[in-house]
Design an enzyme around this catalytic site. Structure first.
Site, PDB file in Angstrom:
ATOM      1  N   LYS A  84      -3.804   1.825  -2.018  1.00 18.67           N
ATOM      2  CA  LYS A  84      -4.600   3.035  -1.817  1.00 18.67           C
ATOM      3  C   LYS A  84      -3.827   4.269  -2.282  1.00 18.67           C
ATOM      4  O   LYS A  84      -4.377   5.164  -2.934  1.00 18.67           O
ATOM      5  CB  LYS A  84      -4.985   3.187  -0.340  1.00 18.67           C
ATOM      6  CG  LYS A  84      -6.017   2.204   0.143  1.00 18.67           C
ATOM      7  CD  LYS A  84      -6.273   2.390   1.632  1.00 18.67           C
ATOM      8  CE  LYS A  84      -7.279   1.396   2.170  1.00 18.67           C
ATOM      9  NZ  LYS A  84      -7.495   1.576   3.630  1.00 18.67           N
ATOM     10  N   ALA A 123      -3.178   4.351   5.004  1.00 20.54           N
ATOM     11  CA  ALA A 123      -2.961   3.278   5.977  1.00 20.54           C
ATOM     12  C   ALA A 123      -4.081   2.262   5.840  1.00 20.54           C
ATOM     13  O   ALA A 123      -5.182   2.577   5.389  1.00 20.54           O
ATOM     14  CB  ALA A 123      -2.929   3.852   7.397  1.00 20.54           C
ATOM     15  N   ASP A 124      -3.771   1.050   6.247  1.00 21.76           N
ATOM     16  CA  ASP A 124      -4.789   0.010   6.300  1.00 21.76           C
ATOM     17  C   ASP A 124      -4.492  -0.892   7.483  1.00 21.76           C
ATOM     18  O   ASP A 124      -3.346  -1.318   7.678  1.00 21.76           O
ATOM     19  CB  ASP A 124      -4.822  -0.810   5.015  1.00 21.76           C
ATOM     20  CG  ASP A 124      -6.128  -1.581   4.910  1.00 21.76           C
ATOM     21  OD1 ASP A 124      -7.106  -0.998   4.410  1.00 21.76           O
ATOM     22  OD2 ASP A 124      -6.185  -2.731   5.387  1.00 21.76           O
ATOM     23  N   THR A 125      -5.517  -1.158   8.269  1.00 20.99           N
ATOM     24  CA  THR A 125      -5.393  -2.009   9.452  1.00 20.99           C
ATOM     25  C   THR A 125      -6.148  -3.298   9.213  1.00 20.99           C
ATOM     26  O   THR A 125      -7.295  -3.271   8.760  1.00 20.99           O
ATOM     27  CB  THR A 125      -5.946  -1.285  10.696  1.00 20.99           C
ATOM     28  OG1 THR A 125      -5.206  -0.067  10.882  1.00 20.99           O
ATOM     29  CG2 THR A 125      -5.816  -2.144  11.940  1.00 20.99           C
ATOM     30  N   GLY A 170      -0.560  -1.245   7.986  1.00 20.45           N
ATOM     31  CA  GLY A 170       0.384  -0.866   6.948  1.00 20.45           C
ATOM     32  C   GLY A 170       0.225   0.611   6.664  1.00 20.45           C
ATOM     33  O   GLY A 170      -0.887   1.142   6.691  1.00 20.45           O
TER      34      GLY A 170
END
Length: 189
Positions: free
Chosen positions: A51, A68-70, A105
């Site tokens: 991203k 961020a990525d969950t 992340g």
């Protein structure tokens, strides 16, 4: 440096605001697919970095981008955002009465050419058994289609379904604030 949040998540906005950080929001569509060989935290970190790279050409030297990525992992399977109500009910049916892991992340990408800082956090979530009616109610009322694993810890399902956590609650909400704070301060100092 000016902090730029590249996320449409109201939870991430809330957490950054509660940390007392001033930030600007920038949004763009970014493909969230990932190589199939990646596992757990690798997926979350890959997506956060991926991203960030989409925004790199537009960053000014005095800007710090936060992406961020969950993801939710049940055993070794990544449960992303559900496509529809049926998939959300299916995911929640699989999670109920079981333990799963949530990984977020984070990528901090400075616009001045310094390398990005990428990290992740893991939280283990213990879900109580839920009835089909409870799951259906949650999906119909809360429409969790923008949430990994089809639930939000801060929503009704989190209130009735999460028996306990090992790790950061805020990580499950979408941002490991205890790691983000010192990392951002390192750039802003």
């Amino acid at each position: 440096m000016r902090l730029i949040l590249a996320s449409g998540s109201p939870r991430r906005r809330q957490l950054l605001t509660e940390l007392g950080l001033a930030y600007e929001i920038r949004l763009r569509e970014v493909d969230e697919s990932f190589p199939p060989h990646l596992r757990r935290a690798e997926v979350a970190e890959y997506l956060a970095r991926h991203k960030a790279e989409a925004y790199r050409p537009d960053l000014a030297p005095d800007e710090l981008l936060l992406t961020a990525d969950t993801i939710v992992c049940l055993d070794e399977q990544v449960l992303n955002k559900p496509a529809d109500a049926a998939e959300a009910r299916f995911m929640l049916g699989r999670l109920q009465g079981r333990t799963h892991q949530v990984y977020t992340g984070v990528c901090l990408l400075p616009g001045d050419g310094r390398p990005p800082v990428v990290f992740s956090d893991e939280t283990t979530v213990y879900f109580q058994p839920l009835t089909a009616a409870e799951i259906a109610h949650y999906v119909a009322q809360y429409k969790p289609f923008d949430k990994a694993g089809a639930y939000g810890a801060q929503d009704w399902l989190g209130l009735v379904g999460i028996a306990r956590l090992e790790g950061s609650y805020f990580n499950v909400m979408g941002l490991p604030t205890h790691l983000v704070w010192p990392a951002v301060q390192g750039f802003l100092a």
